[in-house]
Scaffold this active site. Sequence first.
Site, PDB file in Angstrom:
ATOM      1  N   HIS A 104       0.839  -1.208   0.000  1.00 42.56           N
ATOM      2  CA  HIS A 104       0.000   0.000   0.000  1.00 42.56           C
ATOM      3  C   HIS A 104       0.868   1.251   0.000  1.00 42.56           C
ATOM      4  O   HIS A 104       1.989   1.240   0.531  1.00 42.56           O
ATOM      5  CB  HIS A 104      -0.975   0.014   1.177  1.00 42.56           C
ATOM      6  CG  HIS A 104      -0.355   0.130   2.531  1.00 42.56           C
ATOM      7  ND1 HIS A 104      -0.135   1.344   3.144  1.00 42.56           N
ATOM      8  CD2 HIS A 104       0.099  -0.804   3.403  1.00 42.56           C
ATOM      9  CE1 HIS A 104       0.397   1.152   4.338  1.00 42.56           C
ATOM     10  NE2 HIS A 104       0.575  -0.150   4.524  1.00 42.56           N
ATOM     11  N   ASP A 106      -0.629   4.401   0.800  1.00 42.94           N
ATOM     12  CA  ASP A 106      -1.170   5.429   1.696  1.00 42.94           C
ATOM     13  C   ASP A 106      -0.398   5.341   3.011  1.00 42.94           C
ATOM     14  O   ASP A 106       0.280   4.342   3.283  1.00 42.94           O
ATOM     15  CB  ASP A 106      -2.671   5.239   1.934  1.00 42.94           C
ATOM     16  CG  ASP A 106      -3.017   3.908   2.582  1.00 42.94           C
ATOM     17  OD1 ASP A 106      -2.451   2.874   2.169  1.00 42.94           O
ATOM     18  OD2 ASP A 106      -3.836   3.877   3.525  1.00 42.94           O
ATOM     19  N   ASP A 137       6.422   1.920   6.316  1.00 40.91           N
ATOM     20  CA  ASP A 137       5.018   1.489   6.242  1.00 40.91           C
ATOM     21  C   ASP A 137       4.274   2.363   5.245  1.00 40.91           C
ATOM     22  O   ASP A 137       3.664   3.341   5.601  1.00 40.91           O
ATOM     23  CB  ASP A 137       4.400   1.588   7.644  1.00 40.91           C
ATOM     24  CG  ASP A 137       2.952   1.117   7.693  1.00 40.91           C
ATOM     25  OD1 ASP A 137       2.495   0.491   6.728  1.00 40.91           O
ATOM     26  OD2 ASP A 137       2.279   1.378   8.709  1.00 40.91           O
ATOM     27  N   GLU A 171      -5.209   1.211   2.757  1.00 40.23           N
ATOM     28  CA  GLU A 171      -4.923   0.159   3.747  1.00 40.23           C
ATOM     29  C   GLU A 171      -5.037   0.668   5.165  1.00 40.23           C
ATOM     30  O   GLU A 171      -5.582   0.015   6.050  1.00 40.23           O
ATOM     31  CB  GLU A 171      -3.516  -0.410   3.519  1.00 40.23           C
ATOM     32  CG  GLU A 171      -3.243  -1.709   4.286  1.00 40.23           C
ATOM     33  CD  GLU A 171      -2.697  -1.508   5.687  1.00 40.23           C
ATOM     34  OE1 GLU A 171      -2.584  -2.509   6.409  1.00 40.23           O
ATOM     35  OE2 GLU A 171      -2.382  -0.375   6.088  1.00 40.23           O
ATOM     36  N   GLU A 172      -4.513   1.884   5.376  1.00 38.08           N
ATOM     37  CA  GLU A 172      -4.456   2.385   6.757  1.00 38.08           C
ATOM     38  C   GLU A 172      -5.836   2.671   7.348  1.00 38.08           C
ATOM     39  O   GLU A 172      -5.958   2.872   8.542  1.00 38.08           O
ATOM     40  CB  GLU A 172      -3.566   3.638   6.836  1.00 38.08           C
ATOM     41  CG  GLU A 172      -2.097   3.392   6.531  1.00 38.08           C
ATOM     42  CD  GLU A 172      -1.368   2.544   7.578  1.00 38.08           C
ATOM     43  OE1 GLU A 172      -2.013   2.046   8.515  1.00 38.08           O
ATOM     44  OE2 GLU A 172      -0.156   2.375   7.433  1.00 38.08           O
ATOM     45  N   ASP A 200       4.714  -5.838   4.627  1.00 40.82           N
ATOM     46  CA  ASP A 200       4.110  -4.654   5.251  1.00 40.82           C
ATOM     47  C   ASP A 200       4.151  -4.782   6.772  1.00 40.82           C
ATOM     48  O   ASP A 200       3.191  -4.482   7.463  1.00 40.82           O
ATOM     49  CB  ASP A 200       2.664  -4.497   4.753  1.00 40.82           C
ATOM     50  CG  ASP A 200       2.002  -3.234   5.278  1.00 40.82           C
ATOM     51  OD1 ASP A 200       2.735  -2.300   5.662  1.00 40.82           O
ATOM     52  OD2 ASP A 200       0.762  -3.182   5.315  1.00 40.82           O
ATOM     53  N   HIS A 449       3.739   4.066  12.361  1.00 43.32           N
ATOM     54  CA  HIS A 449       2.636   4.884  12.903  1.00 43.32           C
ATOM     55  C   HIS A 449       3.106   5.903  13.938  1.00 43.32           C
ATOM     56  O   HIS A 449       2.310   6.715  14.410  1.00 43.32           O
ATOM     57  CB  HIS A 449       1.512   4.029  13.526  1.00 43.32           C
ATOM     58  CG  HIS A 449       0.804   3.160  12.532  1.00 43.32           C
ATOM     59  ND1 HIS A 449      -0.466   2.672  12.729  1.00 43.32           N
ATOM     60  CD2 HIS A 449       1.180   2.690  11.321  1.00 43.32           C
ATOM     61  CE1 HIS A 449      -0.828   1.936  11.692  1.00 43.32           C
ATOM     62  NE2 HIS A 449       0.173   1.929  10.825  1.00 43.32           N
TER      63      HIS A 449
HETATM   64  N1  LIG Z   1       1.394  -2.019   8.412  1.00 46.83           N
HETATM   65  C1  LIG Z   1       0.111  -2.528   8.565  1.00 46.83           C
HETATM   66  C2  LIG Z   1      -0.768  -1.582   9.323  1.00 46.83           C
HETATM   67  O1  LIG Z   1      -0.284  -0.658   9.934  1.00 46.83           O
HETATM   68  N2  LIG Z   1      -2.090  -1.797   9.264  1.00 46.83           N
HETATM   69  C3  LIG Z   1      -3.068  -1.017   9.961  1.00 46.83           C
HETATM   70  C4  LIG Z   1      -4.403  -1.440   9.411  1.00 46.83           C
HETATM   71  C5  LIG Z   1      -5.567  -0.960  10.199  1.00 46.83           C
HETATM   72  C6  LIG Z   1      -6.184  -1.607  11.201  1.00 46.83           C
HETATM   73  N3  LIG Z   1      -7.185  -0.817  11.626  1.00 46.83           N
HETATM   74  C7  LIG Z   1      -7.164   0.278  10.880  1.00 46.83           C
HETATM   75  N4  LIG Z   1      -6.174   0.177  10.017  1.00 46.83           N
HETATM   76  C8  LIG Z   1      -2.976  -1.298  11.455  1.00 46.83           C
HETATM   77  O2  LIG Z   1      -3.253  -0.374  12.247  1.00 46.83           O
HETATM   78  O3  LIG Z   1      -2.649  -2.425  11.853  1.00 46.83           O
HETATM   79 ZN   LIG Z   2       1.206  -0.933   6.323  1.00 47.13          ZN
HETATM   80 ZN   LIG Z   3       0.274   1.086   8.894  1.00 42.47          ZN
END
Ligand SMILES: NCC(=O)N[C@@H](Cc1c[nH]cn1)C(=O)O
Ligand SMILES: [Zn+2]
Ligand SMILES: [Zn+2]
Length: 481
Positions: A104, A106, A137, A171-172, A200, A449
Site C-alpha cells: 500500500h 497510503d 510502512d 490500507e491504513e 508490510d 505509525h
Molecule cells: N502495516 C500494517 C498496518 O499498519 N495496518 C493497519 C491497518 C488498520 C487496522 N485498523 C485500521 N487500520 C494497522 O493499524 O494495523
Molecule cells: Zn502498512
Molecule cells: Zn500502517
Amino acid sequence: SSLPTSTVLDPLFLYIDEHQNEFVQRLGEWVAVKSDSSHRVHWGDIHRILNMTADRIKEMGGQVEFADIGTQQLSDGESLARPPVLLAQFERDPNKPTLCIYGHVDVQPAKKEDGWATDPYTLTELNGNLYGRGATDNKGPVLAWLHAVETYRATKQEVPVNLKFIIEGLEEIGSDGLDELTRQRNESFFSDVDYIVISDNVWVSRKPALTYGTRGSSYFFVEVEGPKLDLHSGVFGGSVHEPMTDMIALLGSLLDHTGKILVPGINESVAPLTEEEKKLYKDIHFDIEEMKKAIEVKSFLQDNKEEILMARWRYPSLSIHGIEGAFSDSGSKTVIPRRVIGKFSIRQVPNMEPSVVERQVKEHLQEVFAKQKSPNSLKVTTSVSAKPWVANLNDPLYIAGRKAVKLVFGEEPELIREGSTIPIANNFQEVTGKRVMMLPIGGHDDGEHSQNEKISRYNFIQGTKLFAAFFYELSKLQKDQ
Ligand SMILES: NCC(=O)N[C@@H](Cc1c[nH]cn1)C(=O)O
Ligand SMILES: [Zn+2]
Ligand SMILES: [Zn+2]
C-alpha cells in the site's frame, strides 16, 4: 536457470549496491507525497502516488489497470469515490510460477508538531536511518520490490517468476473495497497466481524474519450527544448530564489495569494455547530492556518475553485512540462539550470473528450506558472489520523465503507473527485459496505509525536484495519439486 546461484545473484547485488543512492532518492520522492488516507483532503495525493507507482511499473514494461472499488461513506455523512486499486502484471511465461505482490502507498497522518525531529514528508538520512512518514510502512518495501524488478532488467537477466502487483491506497483505514475486488477478480486476475507475498510489517529483533500470522481488527466509534451547544461549566456544571462523563464511563468499562478486555464473551473465543505453539516463542529474540529503552517505558504489562510476545501476537488487545470533540488544546477552556466521539479498536486473533466481537461490544456499551441513566443519546458504529490471518509454516513458500534470507543475511530467519493488521491478508487466503506469506524488511525499531518513522538504509538496500533473491528461490522451488 541452472547457473550457479552466485552467477545469477552477484551481478544483481552489485547493481543494487551501486544504485542505492538513486533508490533512496526515489524513496524521498515518494515520501514527499502526503498520501494520508485518514482524511479526504489528502486523497488527491493518494491518486498522485498511485500514478507514480503505475509510471514506474510501465517504465519497466508492466501493464497497469486502475480498478474501481466504489465509494467510501465518510464520518461526516458524505460519500466519496475511493482511490482505485492498481493491478499490474508483467509478461507471462507459462513455465514460470506466478507471484503476486501486495502493498500500500497510503500512510498514517503525521505532523511535525506531533514531535517529529525532522519534517515527516522530507526523507532525512541520519546515522544510517531514513526518516519520513511511510519510509517503512509501506512505501519503502513497495519500492524495494520495484527496484528488485528494475535490477533484473538493468542487468539483462530474465525475472525468473511471472509478476503481478496489487497496490492500494486505503490500507491504513481498513482496505474497504479491496475484499469485493478480490472476489470479483478471483476467476481472472487471481486465476493464474500461485503465491501472494506481502511485505508490510517489521522484524521483532535485529534478526531477519518471516511472518506467519497477523491480528485482525475492528474499529469503534462511540458517539454521545447531549445539549444543543457547548455549555459553560460554571453555569451548567452539576445540573446537566455531561456527554464527556458518559464517555469516560463507557470507555472506562472496556478494560482493566492489567490490559484484560472486560467486554463479556471476547476472551472466551480465543484459541487455546497448545504446547507446540508455546515452544515457538522460546527461541525468538526479543530484548525487553532494549525495547523499554527505545520507547521509554518503565515496564510492560507482562513480565517475560514469551508473555509479551503472546500478548502482541496471539491474544486480543483493546486500545483507546482518542475522543473527538473533547477539548484538547493547551490552556484551560471551561467548557462542557455537547457531543463527543470515543474511538477505540480491538485487535483480534484466532478464533475471534469481527462481526461477533462488534455485536458483543455494542451490547456491552448499551448496558453500561443504561446504568448511567443519562438522557443523552448513544450511537456506536464500526469500521475495518478485518479477520486475523495465520499461514501454514510448512508451506513451500516459506522454504523459498528462508533460503532467500539465508543468502542475503547469512542466517536463518526468525519465524514470527505480527500484532498489527493487514486487513486483506485473510481475505486473499480465504477467497483466492492461494498461499500467502509475509516477508518483512522493516527493522524492529522502525516506529510504524509513530513520530520519527524510519527505515534504515541497510534494511532498505538489503531488503531489495532479499526480494531479488526471493524471485530466484521461488523459481528454483518449482524446478526442485
Ligand atoms: N502495516 C500494517 C498496518 O499498519 N495496518 C493497519 C491497518 C488498520 C487496522 N485498523 C485500521 N487500520 C494497522 O493499524 O494495523
Ligand atoms: Zn502498512
Ligand atoms: Zn500502517
